[in-house]
Motif scaffolding. Structure first.
Motif, PDB file in Angstrom:
ATOM      1  N   GLY B  35       6.830  -3.339  -2.728  1.00 26.05           N
ATOM      2  CA  GLY B  35       6.211  -3.592  -1.306  1.00 26.05           C
ATOM      3  C   GLY B  35       5.194  -2.598  -0.926  1.00 26.05           C
ATOM      4  N   HIS B  36       3.956  -3.270  -0.568  1.00 28.80           N
ATOM      5  CA  HIS B  36       3.075  -2.560   0.172  1.00 28.80           C
ATOM      6  C   HIS B  36       2.915  -3.140   1.560  1.00 28.80           C
ATOM      7  N   SER B  37       2.532  -2.124   2.575  1.00 26.78           N
ATOM      8  CA  SER B  37       2.207  -2.769   3.880  1.00 26.78           C
ATOM      9  C   SER B  37       0.781  -2.063   4.453  1.00 26.78           C
ATOM     10  N   ILE B  38      -0.151  -3.007   4.911  1.00 27.73           N
ATOM     11  CA  ILE B  38      -1.174  -2.593   5.556  1.00 27.73           C
ATOM     12  C   ILE B  38      -1.436  -2.835   6.856  1.00 27.73           C
ATOM     13  N   PHE B  39      -2.237  -1.937   7.587  1.00 29.79           N
ATOM     14  CA  PHE B  39      -2.569  -2.269   8.987  1.00 29.79           C
ATOM     15  C   PHE B  39      -3.841  -1.824   9.018  1.00 29.79           C
TER      16      PHE B  39
END
Lengths: 76, 147, 147, 76
Positions: B35-39
């Motif tokens: 899983g990747h999270s980007i803001f």
């Protein structure tokens, strides 16, 4: 002794970077001096940094120290 | 301060979507990531007292900011089981609609990536000595304040 | 069921980083947006009982999934003040290291985008009739189960 | 009456799509029938959908209804 002032953000528009002579042995005394020298500062929110460390409690000053005056951060 | 190499987070000008795509595709060889999270922060065309923000001009106390970011990086890696963490912040003039902040976290399972990304953004806003000057269409300005 | 047009979320094959970049840059004209949140699911090269996952083959009950996604979309737009929401899920064979899920939310302030993105991912995993078949290097397989 | 079975995931490997004759007036009765016809099913976790709506409580059946048998979801 001489210290170097570096200012940022809104405060950089009121106080340019400069070297100043101060009679202060620590950052608390320096803060009082600065607010006398630059009366605008007294009513502003700001933090000091001494040689790139944020001043949390008072720190001793040495000749040629660099003091940054920083208004509230607004990155991101 | 740690002995680790201090990573630069600052880029001059906006962060391009193509840069973000490159950053994502760099992770395709890291096959332990699930899983990747980007803001991403984007400059808003706010209206303030009848004037329109056309850009934000960012400046920073760079050395102090990079030290603080290194502290955040270490705290986050200690707290969350992350595979990767990348942070980029713009300096200079960023026009409305352009991206000024890019935070990217990756982990085996989704939760640590999501929680770490969220926490990094909060910490960047509160702890990094960065200042945004909102430039109005009429060339006047106002110094931004984070709530 | 609502009268609104049902949006498709399914794409055949992996989601390319260039597609994600295009999706990001499409938002540069939406100058009321201040924060974007993205989640991406990536296929892991897990090792299970000595065998290595080389890909996941995704199938779905597409019509039911799109109906359910429409329900999720409406619930999320009712709950959070979002400017935009985009969801893409892969079907077919997605190799380890490739992206199989892309969720993208945008809002004026960062918090709604971040919280909505997180909730959408949870809901997709629990409510959408999609199945992943883990294909091992030796061509055997195992049906994935979400925890 | 005749219903159409559509199966997914792991269950599609055990029960191919097919039309079957059943003696069942609702989905509860159908479920009992299905577990007799396909004994493997009884030990598996699954949900039914009737004409593309997930069956939460028992629903009446009509001739030519489509019944989907779905194992736990694993998307994302």
């Amino acid at each position: 002794m001489e210290i170097e002032l570096v200012t940022f953000g809104k405060i950089s528009e009121l106080i340019p970077n400069q070297k100043i002579e101060v009679e202060a042995s620590n950052t608390d005394e320096l803060q009082t001096n600065l607010e006398q020298l630059f009366p605008n500062l007294a009513s502003m929110k700001y933090k000091l940094a001494l040689n790139k460390d944020i001043v949390q409690s008072t720190q001793e000053l040495r000749n040629n120290d660099i003091i940054a005056i920083m208004p509230p951060f607004s990155g991101g | 301060m740690s002995d680790k190499k201090i990573k630069n987070i600052f880029v001059n000008g906006p962060i391009a979507p193509e840069f973000i795509a490159k950053s994502i595709s760099n992770h395709s060889s890291k096959t332990g990531i699930g899983g990747h999270s980007i803001f991403m922060g984007q400059v808003r065309k706010d209206e303030i007292d009848g004037k329109t923000v056309s850009a934000i001009d960012y400046t920073a106390f760079e050395e102090l900011a990079l030290d603080k970011m290194q502290d955040i990086r270490e705290a986050i890696f200690n707290k969350y089981p992350l595979s990767c963490m990348h942070v980029h912040h713009s300096l200079g003039t960023i026009y409305a609609g352009e991206i000024c902040l890019f935070v990217f976290t990756s982990s085996k399972h989704r939760k640590p990536a999501i929680d770490a990304c969220d926490e990094i953004v909060e910490r960047i806003k509160s702890a990094l000595p960065i200042w945004g000057k909102e430039i109005f269409a009429d060339d006047t300005h106002r110094w931004k304040e984070n709530q």
